[in-house]
Design an enzyme around this catalytic site. Structure first.
Site, mmCIF file in Angstrom:
data_model
loop_
_atom_site.group_PDB
_atom_site.id
_atom_site.type_symbol
_atom_site.label_atom_id
_atom_site.label_comp_id
_atom_site.label_asym_id
_atom_site.label_seq_id
_atom_site.Cartn_x
_atom_site.Cartn_y
_atom_site.Cartn_z
ATOM 1 N N THR A 120 0.868 -1.176 0.000
ATOM 2 C CA THR A 120 0.000 0.000 0.000
ATOM 3 C C THR A 120 0.904 1.224 0.000
ATOM 4 O OG1 THR A 120 -1.665 -1.178 1.300
ATOM 5 C CG2 THR A 120 -1.856 1.220 1.192
ATOM 6 N N GLU A 121 0.756 2.068 -1.020
ATOM 7 C CA GLU A 121 1.520 3.321 -1.065
ATOM 8 C C GLU A 121 0.662 4.413 -0.429
ATOM 9 O OE1 GLU A 121 4.000 2.319 -5.176
ATOM 10 O OE2 GLU A 121 2.574 3.992 -5.163
ATOM 11 N N ILE A 122 1.242 5.085 0.547
ATOM 12 C CA ILE A 122 0.555 6.177 1.230
ATOM 13 C C ILE A 122 1.184 7.473 0.713
ATOM 14 C CG2 ILE A 122 -0.120 7.141 3.460
ATOM 15 C CD1 ILE A 122 -0.985 4.255 3.333
ATOM 16 N N ARG A 158 -2.863 3.973 -2.499
ATOM 17 C CA ARG A 158 -3.197 3.039 -3.582
ATOM 18 C C ARG A 158 -2.511 1.702 -3.311
ATOM 19 N NH1 ARG A 158 0.166 5.577 -8.728
ATOM 20 N NH2 ARG A 158 2.236 5.327 -7.805
#
Ligand SMILES: NC(=O)c1ccc[n+]([C@@H]2O[C@H](COP(=O)([O-])OP(=O)(O)OC[C@H]3O[C@@H](n4cnc5c(N)ncnc54)[C@H](OP(=O)(O)O)[C@@H]3O)[C@@H](O)[C@H]2O)c1
Length: 167
Positions: A120-122, A158
């Site tokens: 999960t890219e924050i 995302r």
């Protein structure tokens, strides 16, 4: 199947002072979906970072890796190495899914033998981060990249999935 599951900021940071320095409930929901009732493997520091009321993670086997043979972790199995963790849960058995859930030391130890990465890219930058995701090198192929979504808690995020390129 061995999957590594983590969330990282724009610079690959995953932690600060033994906590996760953001709150994205959608990521926690995805973690539950991805890991289901299958075993989870984590380092001793990640185990200790979980609030006592959330550990062990319910409904699945929790395995904690430590070099300290005296360590006790209520509700979890303690083992002395990643290989021992894999052996305990039958990670190499047909049809078995195992999730490695951190932290930095354990991701680094596990990435070479893993099959999938669920990242999960924050969309933020954490100041003073002290734990980072492992490098995703050319042995990995991106298989899915989700759209940017906005968390109910604020940050954009995302989901990006990788699979090991077959030899
Ligand atoms: N963003 C995310 O998705 C995510 C997920 C998980 C964790 N985190 C963050 O990651 C940070 C923690 O990562 P970390 O790297 O400091 O700790 P860690 O990987 O969770 O745990 C490290 C501990 O695991 C044991 N260990 C490591 N390698 C070993 C080996 N080869 N053999 C036996 N035992 C071994 C040692 O325990 P002993 O010292 O007891 O011997 C070591 O101190 C925290 O900030 C946490 O919040 C972030």
């Amino acid at each position: 199947m061995i999957q590594l599951v983590w969330a990282q900021d724009r610079d690959g940071a995953i932690g600060r002072a033994n906590t996760i320095p953001w709150r994205v409930p959608e990521d926690m929901r995805r973690f539950k979906e991805l890991t289901g009732s299958s075993p989870v493997i984590m380092g001793r520091r990640t185990w200790e970072s979980l609030p006592a009321r959330f550990r062990p993670l319910p409904g699945r086997r929790n395995v904690v890796i430590s070099r300290n043979p005296e360590l006790r972790a209520d509700g979890a199995d303690v083992v002395g190495s990643l290989d021992d963790a894999y052996a305990l849960v039958g990670a190499r058995d047909e049809g078995t899914t195992v999730s490695v859930m951190g932290g930095e030391q354990i991701y680094r130890a596990a990435i070479g033998g893993a099959d999938e990465l669920r990242v999960t890219e924050i969309d933020l930058t954490v100041d003073n981060a002290d734990a980072f995701a492992p490098e995703i090198d050319e042995t990995w192929q991106e298989v899915d990249r989700g759209e940017w979504l906005t968390s109910s808690a604020g940050p954009r995020y995302r989901f990006v999935d990788y699979r090991r390129i077959a030899d």
